[in-house]
Scaffold this motif. Structure first.
Motif, PDB file in Angstrom:
ATOM      1  N   ILE A   1      -2.144  -7.877  -5.968  1.00 39.14           N
ATOM      2  CA  ILE A   1      -3.497  -7.537  -7.102  1.00 39.14           C
ATOM      3  C   ILE A   1      -4.525  -7.514  -6.588  1.00 39.14           C
ATOM      4  CG2 ILE A   1      -5.415  -6.953  -8.793  1.00 39.14           C
ATOM      5  CD1 ILE A   1      -2.319  -8.085 -10.478  1.00 39.14           C
ATOM      6  N   ILE A   2      -5.043  -8.334  -5.437  1.00 43.00           N
ATOM      7  CA  ILE A   2      -6.801  -8.063  -5.114  1.00 43.00           C
ATOM      8  C   ILE A   2      -6.373  -7.457  -3.705  1.00 43.00           C
ATOM      9  CG2 ILE A   2      -8.105  -9.912  -3.844  1.00 43.00           C
ATOM     10  CD1 ILE A   2      -7.815 -11.992  -5.463  1.00 43.00           C
ATOM     11  N   ALA A   3      -5.172  -7.275  -2.642  1.00 38.77           N
ATOM     12  CA  ALA A   3      -4.779  -6.432  -1.480  1.00 38.77           C
ATOM     13  C   ALA A   3      -5.146  -5.076  -1.859  1.00 38.77           C
ATOM     14  CB  ALA A   3      -3.750  -6.902  -0.853  1.00 38.77           C
ATOM     15  N   GLY A   4      -4.523  -4.935  -2.852  1.00 42.43           N
ATOM     16  CA  GLY A   4      -4.682  -3.204  -3.637  1.00 42.43           C
ATOM     17  C   GLY A   4      -5.931  -2.741  -4.066  1.00 42.43           C
ATOM     18  N   VAL A   5      -6.542  -3.471  -4.621  1.00 44.49           N
ATOM     19  CA  VAL A   5      -8.157  -3.620  -5.633  1.00 44.49           C
ATOM     20  C   VAL A   5      -8.903  -3.613  -3.816  1.00 44.49           C
ATOM     21  CG1 VAL A   5     -10.132  -4.166  -5.830  1.00 44.49           C
ATOM     22  CG2 VAL A   5      -8.367  -4.355  -7.187  1.00 44.49           C
ATOM     23  N   TYR A   6      -9.005  -4.484  -2.618  1.00 42.49           N
ATOM     24  CA  TYR A   6      -9.278  -4.133  -1.698  1.00 42.49           C
ATOM     25  C   TYR A   6      -8.726  -2.946  -1.268  1.00 42.49           C
ATOM     26  CZ  TYR A   6     -10.371  -4.860   3.374  1.00 42.49           C
ATOM     27  OH  TYR A   6     -11.318  -4.653   4.279  1.00 42.49           O
ATOM     28  N   GLN A   7      -7.693  -2.219  -1.464  1.00 38.56           N
ATOM     29  CA  GLN A   7      -7.571  -0.941  -0.025  1.00 38.56           C
ATOM     30  C   GLN A   7      -8.632   0.517  -1.000  1.00 38.56           C
ATOM     31  OE1 GLN A   7      -5.558  -0.525   2.057  1.00 38.56           O
ATOM     32  NE2 GLN A   7      -5.582  -2.632   2.280  1.00 38.56           N
ATOM     33  N   VAL A   8      -8.867   0.114  -1.916  1.00 33.26           N
ATOM     34  CA  VAL A   8      -9.634   1.383  -2.647  1.00 33.26           C
ATOM     35  C   VAL A   8     -10.815   1.395  -2.448  1.00 33.26           C
ATOM     36  CG1 VAL A   8      -7.069   2.159  -3.556  1.00 33.26           C
ATOM     37  CG2 VAL A   8      -8.807   0.251  -4.903  1.00 33.26           C
ATOM     38  N   SER A   9     -11.412  -0.020  -2.744  1.00 31.46           N
ATOM     39  CA  SER A   9     -13.011  -1.049  -2.395  1.00 31.46           C
ATOM     40  C   SER A   9     -13.611   0.026  -1.578  1.00 31.46           C
ATOM     41  CB  SER A   9     -12.967  -2.298  -2.670  1.00 31.46           C
ATOM     42  OG  SER A   9     -12.273  -2.509  -1.768  1.00 31.46           O
ATOM     43  N   SER A  10     -14.933  -0.125  -1.533  1.00 33.34           N
ATOM     44  CA  SER A  10     -16.057   0.440  -0.678  1.00 33.34           C
ATOM     45  C   SER A  10     -16.121  -0.486   0.173  1.00 33.34           C
ATOM     46  CB  SER A  10     -17.492   0.680  -1.539  1.00 33.34           C
ATOM     47  OG  SER A  10     -17.653  -0.262  -1.921  1.00 33.34           O
TER      48      SER A  10
END
Length: 119
Positions: free
Chosen positions: A106-115
């Motif tokens: 989940i953290i990796a996925g959020v990072y992928q779409v983060s600024s």
């Protein structure tokens, strides 16, 4: 032997780990690294004639790459030893492991779409 213990399988002893690490490093990273080695050699050729110094510089370039990745592998091995010596029951696979793995995804996925990724 012992490689079929599922998630959390120990990394074996240091010499066996290093042999496996270098083989993996060579197999996975060398094909893409060859582009950089070729480009570096071409830059040297354009500035100087081919000489022992040029060969030495290219060899140092390759050795530096290897030293950096082997150092990273040793750091990962030491981190694994530290975590195993602490023996955190919370993240054992049969208890909290699936939650840890899911959280990492989940953290990796959020990072992928983060600024932050684009910074």
């Amino acid at each position: 032997s012992g490689m079929d213990e599922g998630p959390g399988t120990p990394l074996h002893n240091l010499p066996a780990f290093l042999v496996g690490w270098v083989v993996m490093l060579t197999a996975m990273m060398l094909p893409s690294e060859l582009n950089y080695i070729t480009a570096f050699a071409a830059v040297l050729r354009s500035r100087h004639s081919v000489s022992v110094a040029s060969v030495s510089r290219v060899s140092s370039f390759i050795a530096g790459y290897g030293v950096a990745w082997i150092t990273y592998g040793l750091a990962a091995y030491l981190l694994d030893l530290v975590v195993r010596s602490i023996g955190p029951e919370l993240i054992t696979w049969n208890r909290g492991g699936p939650y840890v793995a899911g959280s990492v995804l989940i953290i990796a996925g959020v990072y992928q779409v983060s600024s932050l990724k684009h910074v």
